[in-house]
Every structure is written in C-alpha cells, then in structure tokens.
Design an enzyme around this catalytic site. Structure first.
Site, PDB file in Angstrom:
ATOM      1  CG  ASP A  63       2.494 -11.928  54.339  1.00  8.16           C
ATOM      2  OD1 ASP A  63       2.542 -10.796  53.879  1.00  8.16           O
ATOM      3  OD2 ASP A  63       1.373 -12.335  54.508  1.00  8.16           O
ATOM      4  CG  HIS A  78       0.158  -8.672  55.648  1.00 12.91           C
ATOM      5  ND1 HIS A  78       0.049 -10.076  55.176  1.00 12.91           N
ATOM      6  CD2 HIS A  78      -0.869  -8.514  56.152  1.00 12.91           C
ATOM      7  CE1 HIS A  78      -1.017 -10.465  55.003  1.00 12.91           C
ATOM      8  NE2 HIS A  78      -1.802  -9.845  55.545  1.00 12.91           N
ATOM      9  CB  SER A  80      -4.359 -10.909  57.233  1.00 11.30           C
ATOM     10  OG  SER A  80      -4.171 -10.812  55.724  1.00 11.30           O
TER      11      SER A  80
END
Ligand code: NAG
Ligand code: NAG
Ligand code: NAG
Length: 828
Positions: free
Chosen positions: A198, A236, A408
């Site tokens: 990520d 994230h 996600s």
C-alpha cells in the site's frame, strides 16, 4: 578494474538482501530474462550495462542499468543492430552474441503505466450520519451487554472496540464477520504474517508496533527499509494494517488477527516500475504469507488494465514458490466503480485466478453503491455504507480513524481472517483458501442474480460472489480441510469467429465442445476457475457485453455494458475470469455470447476466443507446474490447430436465464478462411483504424471524390496536387533529418562503444512499436487527467494530485488516485 567493480557489485548483491536503490531520474533500468544458467554479469558487460542484481524472486530475471538516455532503448537498439548485421551477413555477426541469451528485455518506464488507485471512498458525512444513526437506531441492550462481556472475557481493553461493529455488531445483530467465537478458542493469528502492499505502514503507532514485521517490509517508493508514511496522504495502508493486526492493548481497537504479524510494502506513494512491483509481489515470500492489496487500475468505468508480464510472472511465482511452495495468498479489493458501471473483470488484478477478489456489503448487509460486481468476485465482507464505516488505527502514535471505507476496507478483513485460518492450519495451499472461502461463504439475503451452481451446491451472484465471509465458519472448516490436489488446466484451441456482432438483444454465439477425453488428457478432474481470452473489434467498447454459458447452464456475465467506456479498442487478447463454475465437471458445450445491445452506428465484430479451464488434477503425481506466462501466450491465434467455432446468431435470451440448448440458435457456420467469408466479414484492421477504401476513379477528376477539384481542369489539378505532394515530401525529409540528428545525438550520449553503422533505413522494425507506444502514452495521460479531477481531499486540508500532466507523469512523489463521491443511498 572493471572486473573488480563488477565482482564487488556481484558480492554486495549476494550479501545484502536489501534491494539495490534505484534512481530513475539518473538511470535507465532494464528487466532482463536470461536463458537458464547464463551469468548475468557476462551479459551485462557484453552489452556495456551495469548489473544491478536479481529481479526479486524470479529465477533468471535480472536488472541491468545504464545512465539515463531519454527515449532510447539500449538493449532493443543493440538487438536491432545485431539483427541488421546478421541480415547483411557482416563478418563476425554470426558468432554467438550475448543478446542470444536474452529471452525478454523490458526497459522500465514510469510514465507509461496507469496509476494504481487506492480503493477507499471519501468518508461519509460522518457527523451527520452518526447523528442519524443515534436517532434512528437503538442498540439492542442485551447485545450491548454481550459486547461488554465479550471484551471482558477476551481481556480486550481497547477504547474503540465497541465501535468496531464489523467485529461485533450490537446494533444490526449478525452483521459482523463472526470472529469473537474464534478468538474465544485462543485463535488470534499467531505465526501468520500479512503484508499490506500500500502507501506505507506506521510502524511507530502504538497500535501496530508490537505486531510489526520489519523483515517483510520495504519502502519501494523511497527505497528505505521501513515503509514509514511520508506524504500527508499516506494513511490508507496504516488503516488497512489496523484492520488486520491492531494490537490488543489500550490504543484504538483490535485487528481481526490481533496476534498476527503485519508487514508494510510501500508502493502507492509514487509510480513504480513493473520490475519493482514484481519484486514487491514476491517480497520476503517465505515469511510474508498473505498480501493484502486494496488498490488497482482506476475504477472510472473506462480503464481496462492489468498487471504487466513481469508482475503476472511474479504472481505465478508467488503461488508456486511462496510460503515454501504452499503459495502466496493475494487478496484484492474488488473496486469502487459500480456507480460508473465499472466491472471487476476489466481489472487484470482482481480477475487474476491467483487473487481472491473481495467486494463490500455495509453494516445493514446492503450492497453499497460503490462495490463492483463481476464473475471473478469470490466473496464479500463488511465496509462503509448505511451511515457508518470501518473503525481502525490511523497514522500517528495513538490515533484512530472511524471512516475507513470502500472495498479497500473489505479486503484486509478477509486477509485477517486468512491469518486466523493459517494459525490453525499452516499447510493450506493458495487454492485451498479459495475453496474454503467459496464453500463457507454465507449467502447474503438480498436481491441479486443468484444462480444455483448445482455441481457445487452453492449459489453464486455477480454482486456478492458466493456470499459473505464468516470467520468462524472459515476457521472451523480450515481445521480439518484436506488440501486439494495440484492445479491442472485445459486450453481449448482458438475459436475463430470473424463475424459481425448483431445489434440489439441478439448476440453472436460461439460454442466449443469439451469432451471427457480432453479433460482426462489434461489430467483435469473438476473445475475451479474458468477464463476466456478474446478478441472483439468494436468502435465503442462500452457497448459490448459478454456471457459465458457452461454445459450445466450456469451463466457468467464476463463483461457488462459500461456507459463511460468510449474506447474504440474493443477487447484485445483480454482475459476474463469466472469463479461461478466452481466444481463443475467442465464436460460439454461452452458457449460465449457477445452482445452489442445499443443499436447505433458503433459496430464491431467478434474475432476469436479461447476457453481455459483450471481446476484440480486427477493424478497429483503426474501434474507439472504451469510455466511462467509470457507476452506471447496468446499469439498463436492462427496456428494450424486453431478451429472454427460453431458460430450462430443467438435468439434473444433473458439475461441470467440459462439459454440451455445451443441448437435453439440459427446456425450460421463461418468459413475457416476468413478472407473468403461473406461480405459481412470485417477486414483485419479494426474499424477505428481502417482507412477509407481507395476507389478507382473513372471520372474526369485527377483524384477521387474526397479531394477537392478547386473547380479546375484536370491539368491544373495535377499541378496543384503535384506541388502539394512536393511540399509534403520536403517536410517529411526535414522531419526525417531532424529525427536522424536526434537519434545520432542520443547515440553519442549513450556511451555506446559498439562501432555500428546507423540503421535508420532499418526502421521499419521500429516504426510500428513507436506508434503503438505513442498511443499508449497518450492514453496514460488521459487517465491521469481523469484522476486529477477526483483527487482526494479527505480529511486533509491539502489534498494532493491536482496536477494533470502528460509527459511529466512519471514524476515521483505525485499522488494520483480517485475516490468515489460521498455515498448517496448508503446514507439514507
Ligand atoms: C458464528 O459463530 C458461531 C460460533 O461462535 C456459530 O455457532 C455460528 O454458526 C456462526 N455463524 C455462522 C453464520 O456460521
Ligand atoms: C509457530 O511456529 C513455530 C515454528 O514453526 C512453531 O514452533 C510454533 O509452535 C508455532 N506457534 C504456534 C502458536 O502455532
Ligand atoms: C455440442 O456441440 C456439438 C457441435 O459442436 C453438437 O454436435 C452437440 O450435439 C452439442 N451437445 C449438446 C449437449 O448440446
């Protein structure tokens, strides 16, 4: 001296497992696949390149480097020169050359790639939604008490545990991943490692540091050992990591597998090359068991992109060699483009047979507006919508986040459940995870196109796959699961169709027959994945849709209509995937139906297709491993054994209703020789590229009709056009000279000590790829532009990614991603 340096480089690359730092601003890098047993140092020095080390875990793959030579491919040029010298039979040119050992060479480009997009959604209007929730819904008192008792029994003192409804939901009872019973057995992910691929992972967070696995972590963007978030937007990955492995302590909440290890691989904070992404997909694959990937190509409903060949090789390498041969497990978020008609079968990562594709449902069990559907979707789990999102850890020493969402947030929950399964059964193979997931998924009681797969005894829908993941059911099943036998496969010959696709509800059908003998010959017992690789030419790709009907009548909607997809590209050797046919025998007639439902001027034709059946082998001892993919796997369209499919124009069928007997169709077989078929057969060129036919003129004009006559006599026309042609020739010569000089300059700068002649006259070889490359670049630029618009402000006052550059698209440190708008129906 050179030798010594090379030896030192070689030694250092052996001694330090840490990757060689790459600087794409000053160097060009070439990924090179050599014949087995060839020493990379010999080849690199013969080519006057530096040896940079092995390419990750791919056998016989290496990285060579040279100083940056803009727009110049060192190896490709050398290859062309050698080819030319050999054609000319120049002295010595027939001697063995280092290039003869090179099976594949790929200059690593940053600007050509489409961006990889994080699959989070903008946080819902959190405060408003929370208020609504409090007013509208009363938590069930008994359930609240049960939550408190659970936490006490498990000694969970994490302050936001009671908000983590996806773990235990005391408002909508049953709408959680059903994990508390697993923890109660002491199963918490011990000895399992999940790598979060990520934008980084805050290993200094008090909620993650005890579970952080440094050995499996790397920052591929800034080339450091620790994937520390550095950009304001690098949040994230940390949020995903918290969902998996937030520590049971007094900070925020807990992860699904709160005693598992979590690694971070930072790849999304700048564009990375295919070679580096391939390295990431295999990074520390003995110890990183599960790779959680909440990203992919843009979900705008126009992209049709997938991993390049090096990355595809890395994924095959991962399932074959990762985890000591049991196989790396790749978990992918399915994509948030449902509102854009996007479909996960247009994403080559989620539709890979090597990845588990995870979609979303919200806390009421509803289908969220963003979650895509497709035949490659295996399972769904909880994420944002209906007024709440996933509560997890954030970047910072002691910081929590309550608005993590989109698919996600769904993917990492499944990755966490897989970590629990690995603890109870570390011997599960990569396909066993897929079997168990499909077998234990709980049907979502919502409308959807549920179809019963009779062979499997389970219902499948394109919205929810086989249903929602249930941690308890998965772990219980994993305890006693006996591994499936190795993977076998059957490839049908190419089916040539070469027929126009009728418009309207009719479709163009093509059938291939698979017999029991064929599958026996392929050592294939029962199916898992089915893939269809196809070529369809069309003036507007989004008009097309494709169904696949299995012998049992199960229908996979491989492709669906996409309203935004204006590409005049059709499908070019694209592979669609379906998990809907799991456990079927595969024996019988398989029919592909291509439809062009919009009646308009945009037409197309179905060129060819090939069916691939993948599944469990009959005899494990006879089964070999799949060779690594190449870029030429689909180049055999016109081989001798390619057959003409039984082609027919299908009568209209209801979507979702099995068409059953293909003899319902009006049979219209097409000839083997495409050139001799009826007039409706399109030419080889795609409609978009085809030039107007050159008519033979019989009138008194000098040139055929499209050219103006200026009202002049034929003689004057000859004069006018003659002058025009001369001017064009002059300009072309000027351009040619300019390009020649540029090339020459590039060559001088290349420090190339080959004494080759210029080969500009041999440019026929290079011309076509050049054009294609140009097209690609332009397309990539368009995608970036699309991106910049939707750039994420999120909770950052300084949202990045405002720029929309074409040429400069390769700049490091630029963020390009796209978030879906604020949820609509989910907020009601
Ligand atoms: C959830 O877990 C419990 C055990 O804690 C189990 O009895 C129940 O069947 C599970 N739910 C489903 C839908 O499998
Ligand atoms: C973890 O792995 C080690 C080494 O393989 C093993 O000795 C140990 O028993 C495992 N622990 C658990 C809880 O499975
Ligand atoms: C399958 O297709 C073949 C021709 O390709 C046909 O002869 C046969 O009857 C079909 N079988 C079934 C079960 O429809």
């Amino acid at each position: 001296m050179m030798k010594l340096t090379r030896a030192l480089i070689a030694i250092s690359s052996i001694l330090s497992p840490v990757l060689a730092a790459r600087d794409y601003d000053t160097h060009d890098y070439y990924a090179v696949h050599l014949k087995q047993g060839v020493r990379p140092e010999d080849v690199s020095s013969a080519l006057d390149l530096h040896y940079d080390g092995p390419l990750g875990k791919l056998d016989d793959h290496h990285i060579f480097r040279t100083h940056r030579q803009h727009g110049y491919d060192h190896i490709e040029t050398a290859r062309k020169e050698l080819k030319w010298r050999r054609r000319k039979r120049e002295a010595g040119s027939d001697e063995p050359h280092a290039l003869d050992h090179v099976l594949l060479s790929q200059k690593q480009e940053l600007h050509k790639r489409f961006p990889l997009v994080k699959r989070n959604v903008l946080p819902p209007l959190v405060q408003e939604a929370r208020l609504q929730r409090r007013q509208g819904e009363a938590p069930v008192d008994a359930a609240v008490q049960k939550g408190i008792d659970l936490a006490k029994a498990l000694e969970i003192g994490d302050p936001i545990f009671q908000e983590q409804w996806h773990l235990y939901n005391h408002v909508q009872l049953g709408h959680d991943i059903n994990v508390t019973g697993v923890w109660a057995q002491g199963i918490t992910g011990k000895n399992s490692t999940v790598s979060i691929v990520d934008d980084g992972l805050d290993m200094d967070s008090d909620d993650l540091k005890d579970n952080y696995f440094a050995e499996g972590s790397y920052d591929f963007n800034d080339q450091r050992d620790d994937p520390k978030p550095r950009l304001s937007d690098d949040r994230h990955g940390t949020r995903c990591a918290g969902e998996v492995a937030a520590v049971k302590n007094d900070v925020c909440g807990v992860g699904v597998a709160y005693d598992s290890k979590v690694a971070g691989e930072r790849i999304l904070s700048a564009i990375i090359s295919d070679a580096d992404e391939a390295v990431a997909m295999n990074y520390a694959f003995e110890k990183n068991h599960i790779y959680s990937c909440s990203w992919g190509p843009p979900d705008d409903g126009t992209a049709m992109e997938g991993p390049g060949v090096l990355i595809r090789r890395a994924m095959v390498n991962g399932v074959q060699k990762g985890r000591q041969g049991l196989g790396s497990i790749y978990v992918f978020a399915i994509g948030n483009g449902a509102a854009n008609d996007d479909n996960c079968n247009f994403d080559g990562y989620t539709n890979s047979i090597y990845s588990v594709s995870v979609g979303g449902i919200d806390r009421k069990g509803l289908h969220p507006y963003y979650s895509e559907k497709c035949s490659a979707q295996l399972v769904v789990t909880y994420s944002s919508g209906s007024g709440d999102a996933i509560h997890t850890t954030d970047v910072g020493q002691n910081k929590c986040y309550n608005s993590h969402g989109g698919t996600s947030a769904a993917g990492p929950l499944v990755a966490g459940i897989y970590a629990l399964m690995l603890e109870v059964n570390p011997k599960l193979g990569w396909r066993d995870f897929q079997w168990l997931t499909a077998l234990t998924a709980v049907k979502v009681e919502n409308p959807g196109d549920w179809q019963l797969n009779k062979a499997f005894g389970r219902e499948f829908s394109h919205q929810y796959g086989y249903g929602k993941a249930d941690a308890w059911a998965l772990v219980e099943a994993a305890k006693t699961w006996k591994n499936v036998k190795p993977q076998a496969w059957y490839y049908s010959p190419w089916q040539h169709v070469k027929h126009e696709v009728p418009q309207g509800d009719q479709g163009l059908a093509s059938t291939v027959q698979v017999t029991a003998e064929m599958l026996k010959g392929a050592n294939l017992e029962r199916l898992e994945h089915v893939t269809v690789t196809m070529n369809v030419e069309h003036m507007r790709r989004g008009d097309l849709s494709v169904e696949l009907r299995s012998p049992s009548g199960m229908v996979s909607h491989l492709a669906t209509h996409r309203r935004n997809d204006n590409a005049a590209a059709g499908y070019v050797d694209w592979t669609f995937m379906s998990v809907a046919h799991w456990a079927e025998s595969g024996i019988g007639n398989w029919t592909v139906v291509v439809k062009d439902t919009l009646v308009d001027d945009n037409k197309g034709s179905f060129t060819d297709w090939r069916l691939r059946l993948w599944g469990e082998s009959i005899d494990a001892s006879k089964q070999s491993l799949l060779p690594l993919p190449t870029d030429h796997d689909d180049d055999d369209h016109d081989r001798e054994d390619a057959v003409v499919g039984t082609t027919s124009v299908a009568v209209p069928t209801e979507t979702g209703v099995p068409a059953g007997n293909p003899t319902d169709h009006i049979d219209r077989p097409v000839n083997a020789k495409p050139t001799t078929t009826s007039s409706s057969t399109p030419t080889e060129t795609s409609p978009a590229e085809s030039l107007p036919a050159t008519p033979t003129s019989t009138n008194s004009d000098f040139l055929p009709r499209p050219f103006p006559t200026f009202g002049a006599s034929k003689r004057t026309q000859v004069w006018i056009y003659g002058a025009a042609v001369l001017i064009v020739i002059f300009l072309a010569a000027l351009l040619g000279y300019y390009l020649y000089q540029r090339r020459k300059r590039a060559r001088w700068m290349s420090r190339d000590d080959y004494g080759f002649e210029m080969v500009d006259h041999d440019d026929a070889d290079g011309a076509v790829p050049g054009v294609v490359g140009g097209k690609k670049n332009r397309r990539a630029g368009e995608l970036y532009d699309a991106f910049a618009e939707g750039s994420d402000g999120e909770d950052e006052p300084f949202g990045l990614g405002e720029s929309s550059e074409d040429e400069e698209g390769d700049e490091h440190g630029k963020e390009r991603y796209r978030d879906v708008e604020v949820p609509k129906e989910g907020e009601k």
